[in-house]
Design an enzyme around this catalytic site. Structure first.
Site, short mmCIF file in Angstrom:
data_model
loop_
_atom_site.label_atom_id
_atom_site.label_comp_id
_atom_site.label_asym_id
_atom_site.label_seq_id
_atom_site.Cartn_x
_atom_site.Cartn_y
_atom_site.Cartn_z
N HIS A 180 0.93 -1.08 -0.19
CA HIS A 180 -0.09 0.08 0.08
C HIS A 180 0.62 1.10 0.06
CE1 HIS A 180 -3.43 -2.61 0.45
NE2 HIS A 180 -3.09 -2.75 1.78
N GLU B 169 6.12 -13.50 -25.08
CA GLU B 169 6.89 -13.63 -23.61
C GLU B 169 7.43 -15.02 -23.29
OE1 GLU B 169 4.22 -12.05 -20.38
OE2 GLU B 169 2.25 -13.16 -21.11
N ASN C 122 9.21 -8.47 -19.34
CA ASN C 122 9.36 -9.15 -17.76
C ASN C 122 9.38 -10.73 -17.86
OD1 ASN C 122 8.78 -6.46 -17.31
ND2 ASN C 122 6.74 -6.61 -16.80
N ASP C 123 8.39 -11.10 -18.48
CA ASP C 123 8.59 -12.61 -18.56
C ASP C 123 9.38 -13.23 -19.64
OD1 ASP C 123 6.99 -13.83 -16.42
OD2 ASP C 123 5.07 -12.99 -17.66
N ARG D 154 11.90 -13.64 -11.71
CA ARG D 154 11.74 -12.21 -11.81
C ARG D 154 11.73 -11.71 -10.27
NH1 ARG D 154 6.34 -11.34 -15.00
NH2 ARG D 154 6.23 -9.29 -13.97
N CYS E 235 4.98 -4.00 -23.75
CA CYS E 235 4.70 -3.64 -22.64
C CYS E 235 4.97 -3.96 -21.40
CB CYS E 235 2.98 -3.88 -22.64
SG CYS E 235 2.52 -5.69 -22.75
C1 PEP Z 1 5.31 -9.12 -19.18
O1 PEP Z 1 5.82 -10.02 -18.73
O2 PEP Z 1 6.37 -8.20 -19.51
C2 PEP Z 1 4.29 -8.32 -18.85
C3 PEP Z 1 4.04 -7.22 -19.17
O3 PEP Z 1 3.33 -9.30 -18.01
P1 PEP Z 1 3.35 -9.06 -16.62
O4 PEP Z 1 4.46 -8.12 -15.96
O5 PEP Z 1 1.92 -8.94 -16.28
O6 PEP Z 1 3.66 -10.65 -16.38
MG MG Z 2 3.90 -11.44 -18.48
#
Ligand code: PEP
Ligand code: MG
Length: 597
Positions: free
Chosen positions: A200, A442, A465-466, A476, A513
């Site tokens: 939070h 991803e 990210n993935d 991660r 993204c």
């Molecule tokens: C990603 O994996 O880059 C992604 C945008 O999805 P999330 O972070 O929600 O897994």
């Molecule tokens: Mg992802």
């Protein structure tokens, strides 16, 4: 650099997680949440009813306090009242409320003692769930338990009400109720011992745009009320009793940061067009529908990723079709002409929802998650697809599937979507005739098959990210390998190049993204590799848009040709830094490349 707890003569430096950027210099205001003394005694049978009544009175008082705070927050236009809804529900939770009543009667003990026992067993349940989101919800149990206990004991509720002007709030953790005061009083920043990126305090600090450092070990032990502090949210440090020279250095940083923010704010709605005339679309990522407006206010051209899994969290049952329809419709209406890319449920892995349980998995990140979970539960998936189809009548919707590994998943989902469309048409629901249908790239498998996938979908969005996690085998959430994470790793650069080429060859749009899309240093590389649409957290939008205006695509392409020959992440990063210094405006380059001055 000082290590955690170092006393370097430059003030004691405590290291944590910077979750909201910026610098605050001020006196510490400690929010006192020290444990109260809990009386423990056995109760005679004829006194039990009176003791239970005492508990009921404390419960009623707690409910009234939370309701009042909630209503005040809502009336003030604060989104955080939703957190207090969760507290209200917790005050009605059987495990807690009946648990205390039953424990009192079964063990003939006073309510304070029974409450302590019940809270302990509830917290054990939370502790056994290996998930950051749930661990952080454990703090909700602490806040609700603390409120109940204080009401039982007739004590006042601690808070930040008396937070002095120009104070830095220091706490073990902050309750959502504290935010009511924090949003009004001119506090400068936050530092807490507990918390993570989604706690939070982090969420609130980002929305108030105040610097914050969380997860600082030993914070309340090292800081006394009134101590002079520097909270460096950009680098994740708290400096206690800094010497005058350090204060001066940070004052300069603060001024530079504020000046840059003001410059960026003034031009956040200007188009993001490069020096050589390429229009770049900068969109925003959201986790909740009510974030849509904030994203547009920061200058984004629509929503590039709405992570719908958050709708399923923190509740006992999944949202039904009507509820989901209302949420998606609200996002689309608020998003305007830029529209919204709504991603279907990406549950599992590191994102768990009590309403959707998957059995224990040895390796959940490679388990029944995202599209795999949805296709395994078509009953649930169809509810979401129907809600999305209905919402398509209310704005520019793009549907996106997460964690695609191959064509089967795309085809199966298309078939489900077609069936849902038929059902809805039969019920007379209006729907957009055609809805762009895309996938996240991803997984390495999707990269390898990108040419074939591109023939069967309308767009790609690269989820770095993935994609980094699975390509470089870097968990991660594992801090032991976090130092290896580098989006400029040559393998990642090649992967992005390959995906963009496959999309271009098939003539479909490709965006990004993942977090890399909002990382300033990666921007010249992404533009050079051919990306023209990026989606990111709202706070990155003004900076990335301003950087785009400083850059030229032809320079970025030349840079990418050069780094294609560089074989280590360190070499790539060094070259990009050097090039960025030449490409960006002086003040911009300094703030991005040398934030420590
Ligand atoms: C990603 O994996 O880059 C992604 C945008 O999805 P999330 O972070 O929600 O897994
Ligand atoms: Mg992802």
């Amino acid at each position: 650099m000082s290590s955690p707890g170092d006393d370097t003569g430059g003030g004691r430096v405590l290291v944590g997680l910077g979750v909201a950027p910026g610098y605050a210099i001020g006196r510490a205001h400690l929010v006192d949440r020290r444990r109260v003394q809990i009386p423990k005694y056995h109760v005679e049978p004829d006194a039990l009813d009176a003791e239970v009544a005492r508990f009921e009175a404390a419960l009623a008082a707690s409910e009234t306090q939370v309701r009042t705070l909630r209503n005040r927050l809502e009336a003030a236009g604060e989104e955080h009242y939703l957190i207090l809804d969760a507290h209200q529900l917790m005050l009605q939770d059987e495990m807690l409320v009946d648990g205390v009543r039953q424990t009192m009667r079964a063990q003939s003990i006073n309510p304070e003692w029974a409450l302590k026992k019940v809270l302990r067993s509830i917290k054990q349940v939370f502790d056994n769930i290996d998930d950051e989101y749930f661990r952080e919800r454990r703090s909700d149990v602490d806040f609700v338990g603390d409120r109940l206990m204080r009401n039982l004991l007739g004590l006042s509720q601690p808070g930040v009400a008396e937070a002095a002007h120009s104070a830095v709030v220091v706490a073990h953790d902050l309750s959502p109720a504290d935010t009511l005061v924090l949003t009004r009083s001119p506090v400068l920043g936050f530092a807490t011992e507990a918390g993570g990126r989604t706690s939070h305090t982090a969420i609130i600090a980002r929305s108030l745009e105040l610097p914050a450092v969380v997860a600082v070990a030993g914070l309340t032990e090292h800081i006394g009320r009134g101590d002079l502090l520097i909270v460096d949210g950009t680098h994740g440090r708290v400096i206690v009793d800094p010497p005058p020279a350090e204060v001066k250095r940070y004052q300069a940083l603060q001024l530079a940061y504020q000046a840059q923010r003001a410059r960026l704010d003034a031009v956040r709605h200007d188009a993001a067009t490069t020096g050589d005339g390429h229009r770049i679309l900068i969109r925003g990522n959201i986790e909740r529908p009510d974030e849509t407006r904030g994203v547009l206010d920061h200058g984004a051209a629509g929503i590039g990723l709405y992570r719908t899994e958050y709708l399923y969290m923190n509740r006992e049952t999944p949202p039904d079709e009507d509820e989901q329809f209302e949420h998606y419709k609200a996002v689309l209406e608020a998003a305007g002409p830029g529209g919204a890319t709504i991603r279907t449920l990406d549950i599992g892995g590191d994102k768990l929802a009590a309403s959707l349980r998957v059995g224990p998995e040895a390796n959940p990140v490679m388990g029944l998650r995202a599209i795999r979970y949805c296709l395994h539960r078509p009953d649930l998936f169809r509810v979401q697809l129907r809600a999305l189809l209905r919402a398509s009548a209310h704005g520019a919707l793009r549907i996106m599937l997460p964690l695609i590994a191959g064509l089967e998943e795309v085809r199966e989902t298309r078939a489900l979507l077609a069936r849902c469309r038929q059902e809805l048409a039969g019920r007379g629901h209006p729907m957009a005739e055609s809805i762009p249908f895309g996938i996240m790239i991803e997984l390495p498998a999707a990269v390898t098959l990108a040419d074939w996938l591109a023939e069967e979908v309308d767009f790609f969005s690269i989820g770095t990210n993935d994609l980094t996690q699975y390509s470089l085998a870097i968990d991660r959430g594992n801090r032991h390998v976090a130092h290896l994470y580098n989006p400029l790793h040559p393998a990642m650069v090649r992967i992005v190049r390959h995906v963009v080429a496959a999309a271009d060859a098939a003539g479909i749009p490709v965006s990004m993204c993942g977090e890399m899309a909002g990382e300033p240093l990666s921007l010249p590389v992404l533009l050079g590799l051919g990306l023209r649409t990026l989606s990111m957290n709202q706070n990155s939008v003004p900076l990335i848009k301003a950087m785009v205006r400083d850059l030229r695509v032809d320079d970025c392409e030349a840079l990418c040709a050069e780094i294609a020959e560089l074989r280590t992440a360190a070499e790539v990063e060094a070259r990009v830094r050097e090039a960025a210094r030449g490409m960006l405006d002086g003040a911009m380059a300094a703030s991005i490349l040398d934030p420590m001055l």
